[in-house]
Write a protein that holds these residues in place. Sequence first.
Motif, PDB file in Angstrom:
ATOM      1  N   VAL A 288       0.874  -1.173   0.000  1.00  0.00           N
ATOM      2  CA  VAL A 288       0.000   0.000   0.000  1.00  0.00           C
ATOM      3  C   VAL A 288       0.904   1.213   0.000  1.00  0.00           C
ATOM      4  N   GLU A 289       0.637   2.154  -0.887  1.00  0.00           N
ATOM      5  CA  GLU A 289       1.411   3.394  -0.863  1.00  0.00           C
ATOM      6  C   GLU A 289       0.491   4.585  -1.073  1.00  0.00           C
ATOM      7  N   VAL A 290       0.875   5.689  -0.483  1.00  0.00           N
ATOM      8  CA  VAL A 290       0.140   6.938  -0.659  1.00  0.00           C
ATOM      9  C   VAL A 290       0.696   7.608  -1.910  1.00  0.00           C
ATOM     10  N   GLU A 291      -0.164   7.809  -2.898  1.00  0.00           N
ATOM     11  CA  GLU A 291       0.243   8.486  -4.136  1.00  0.00           C
ATOM     12  C   GLU A 291       0.057   9.996  -4.032  1.00  0.00           C
ATOM     13  N   LYS A 292      -1.011  10.392  -3.343  1.00  0.00           N
ATOM     14  CA  LYS A 292      -1.277  11.817  -3.133  1.00  0.00           C
ATOM     15  C   LYS A 292      -1.830  11.976  -1.732  1.00  0.00           C
ATOM     16  N   GLY A 293      -1.041  12.572  -0.887  1.00  0.00           N
ATOM     17  CA  GLY A 293      -1.424  12.728   0.508  1.00  0.00           C
ATOM     18  C   GLY A 293      -2.540  13.733   0.718  1.00  0.00           C
ATOM     19  N   SER A 294      -3.153  13.627   1.872  1.00  0.00           N
ATOM     20  CA  SER A 294      -4.259  14.510   2.246  1.00  0.00           C
ATOM     21  C   SER A 294      -3.758  15.855   2.771  1.00  0.00           C
ATOM     22  N   GLY A 295      -2.477  15.910   3.089  1.00  0.00           N
ATOM     23  CA  GLY A 295      -1.925  17.099   3.719  1.00  0.00           C
ATOM     24  C   GLY A 295      -1.736  16.923   5.216  1.00  0.00           C
ATOM     25  N   THR A 296      -2.219  15.807   5.732  1.00  0.00           N
ATOM     26  CA  THR A 296      -2.081  15.494   7.149  1.00  0.00           C
ATOM     27  C   THR A 296      -1.557  14.072   7.265  1.00  0.00           C
ATOM     28  N   SER A 297      -0.344  13.924   7.763  1.00  0.00           N
ATOM     29  CA  SER A 297       0.289  12.603   7.793  1.00  0.00           C
ATOM     30  C   SER A 297      -0.509  11.574   8.596  1.00  0.00           C
ATOM     31  N   SER A 298      -1.168  12.002   9.675  1.00  0.00           N
ATOM     32  CA  SER A 298      -1.938  11.037  10.468  1.00  0.00           C
ATOM     33  C   SER A 298      -3.116  10.477   9.668  1.00  0.00           C
ATOM     34  N   LEU A 299      -3.703  11.288   8.796  1.00  0.00           N
ATOM     35  CA  LEU A 299      -4.812  10.802   7.964  1.00  0.00           C
ATOM     36  C   LEU A 299      -4.293   9.887   6.852  1.00  0.00           C
ATOM     37  N   ASP A 300      -3.133  10.206   6.307  1.00  0.00           N
ATOM     38  CA  ASP A 300      -2.522   9.326   5.309  1.00  0.00           C
ATOM     39  C   ASP A 300      -2.219   7.972   5.938  1.00  0.00           C
ATOM     40  N   GLU A 301      -1.704   7.999   7.152  1.00  0.00           N
ATOM     41  CA  GLU A 301      -1.411   6.754   7.880  1.00  0.00           C
ATOM     42  C   GLU A 301      -2.697   5.998   8.181  1.00  0.00           C
ATOM     43  N   ARG A 302      -3.767   6.724   8.484  1.00  0.00           N
ATOM     44  CA  ARG A 302      -5.061   6.089   8.737  1.00  0.00           C
ATOM     45  C   ARG A 302      -5.549   5.345   7.495  1.00  0.00           C
ATOM     46  N   ALA A 303      -5.371   5.941   6.326  1.00  0.00           N
ATOM     47  CA  ALA A 303      -5.784   5.298   5.074  1.00  0.00           C
ATOM     48  C   ALA A 303      -5.012   4.006   4.850  1.00  0.00           C
ATOM     49  N   VAL A 304      -3.694   4.057   5.019  1.00  0.00           N
ATOM     50  CA  VAL A 304      -2.855   2.869   4.840  1.00  0.00           C
ATOM     51  C   VAL A 304      -3.244   1.792   5.844  1.00  0.00           C
ATOM     52  N   ALA A 305      -3.448   2.179   7.093  1.00  0.00           N
ATOM     53  CA  ALA A 305      -3.813   1.212   8.137  1.00  0.00           C
ATOM     54  C   ALA A 305      -5.164   0.560   7.842  1.00  0.00           C
ATOM     55  N   ALA A 306      -6.123   1.338   7.352  1.00  0.00           N
ATOM     56  CA  ALA A 306      -7.446   0.781   7.043  1.00  0.00           C
ATOM     57  C   ALA A 306      -7.351  -0.245   5.928  1.00  0.00           C
ATOM     58  N   ILE A 307      -6.562   0.032   4.911  1.00  0.00           N
ATOM     59  CA  ILE A 307      -6.415  -0.907   3.795  1.00  0.00           C
ATOM     60  C   ILE A 307      -5.731  -2.188   4.266  1.00  0.00           C
ATOM     61  N   LYS A 308      -4.677  -2.046   5.041  1.00  0.00           N
ATOM     62  CA  LYS A 308      -3.984  -3.240   5.550  1.00  0.00           C
ATOM     63  C   LYS A 308      -4.894  -4.057   6.461  1.00  0.00           C
ATOM     64  N   ALA A 309      -5.670  -3.383   7.306  1.00  0.00           N
ATOM     65  CA  ALA A 309      -6.573  -4.078   8.225  1.00  0.00           C
ATOM     66  C   ALA A 309      -7.718  -4.764   7.481  1.00  0.00           C
ATOM     67  N   ALA A 310      -8.099  -4.238   6.328  1.00  0.00           N
ATOM     68  CA  ALA A 310      -9.213  -4.793   5.557  1.00  0.00           C
ATOM     69  C   ALA A 310      -8.853  -6.110   4.880  1.00  0.00           C
ATOM     70  N   GLY A 311      -7.572  -6.321   4.606  1.00  0.00           N
ATOM     71  CA  GLY A 311      -7.154  -7.545   3.923  1.00  0.00           C
ATOM     72  C   GLY A 311      -7.174  -8.730   4.858  1.00  0.00           C
ATOM     73  N   PRO A 312      -7.138  -9.927   4.325  1.00  0.00           N
ATOM     74  CA  PRO A 312      -7.104 -10.182   2.889  1.00  0.00           C
ATOM     75  C   PRO A 312      -8.491 -10.009   2.281  1.00  0.00           C
ATOM     76  N   PHE A 313      -8.484  -9.727   0.979  1.00  0.00           N
ATOM     77  CA  PHE A 313      -9.716  -9.601   0.221  1.00  0.00           C
ATOM     78  C   PHE A 313     -10.007 -10.945  -0.444  1.00  0.00           C
ATOM     79  N   ALA A 314     -11.160 -11.046  -1.056  1.00  0.00           N
ATOM     80  CA  ALA A 314     -11.446 -12.223  -1.886  1.00  0.00           C
ATOM     81  C   ALA A 314     -10.418 -12.224  -3.023  1.00  0.00           C
ATOM     82  N   PRO A 315     -10.047 -13.390  -3.535  1.00  0.00           N
ATOM     83  CA  PRO A 315      -9.108 -13.411  -4.662  1.00  0.00           C
ATOM     84  C   PRO A 315      -9.650 -12.576  -5.823  1.00  0.00           C
ATOM     85  N   PRO A 316      -8.790 -11.782  -6.454  1.00  0.00           N
ATOM     86  CA  PRO A 316      -9.259 -10.956  -7.566  1.00  0.00           C
ATOM     87  C   PRO A 316      -9.639 -11.813  -8.772  1.00  0.00           C
TER      88      PRO A 316
END
Length: 123
Positions: free
Chosen positions: A72-100
């Motif tokens: 997971v990488e941030v391509e365009k940040g929100s301007g607030t590092s804690s919110l960018d980190e929140r986005a990355v953490a949410a994606i990591k916590a959501a996995g694993p997903f169903a197989p694509p």
Amino acid sequence: MDFLMGCLCLGLVGSVGAGEAAAPIGVKRWLSSVLAKIEAADRSRAAGQNGGRSAVVGVRVRVGEDGSVLAVEVEKGSGTSSLDERAVAAIKAAGPFAPPPAQTLMPNGTTELSFPLTLPGQR
């Protein structure tokens, strides 16, 4: 789902070129399930964050053929590092997903998604 409305530009990186047909229904369903899992993971982590305002973080996610979140990488940040980190953490916590779906896999057996992730404000 307000969350899904914030992900209007969701796209599979390199899978559908200009002028090609829209994504098949199986791909759309898979993408919807990915977004729903991310939304649920963020909701469970976000209490008291954002000061009631929403934020948008541009992210790139690499998913393995088994549905595991490989990167997971941030391509365009929100301007607030804690919110960018929140986005990355949410994606990591959501996995694993169903197989694509097979048609989304690149030769190396992965799928890449690039999309703006809207983090709803919490009051």
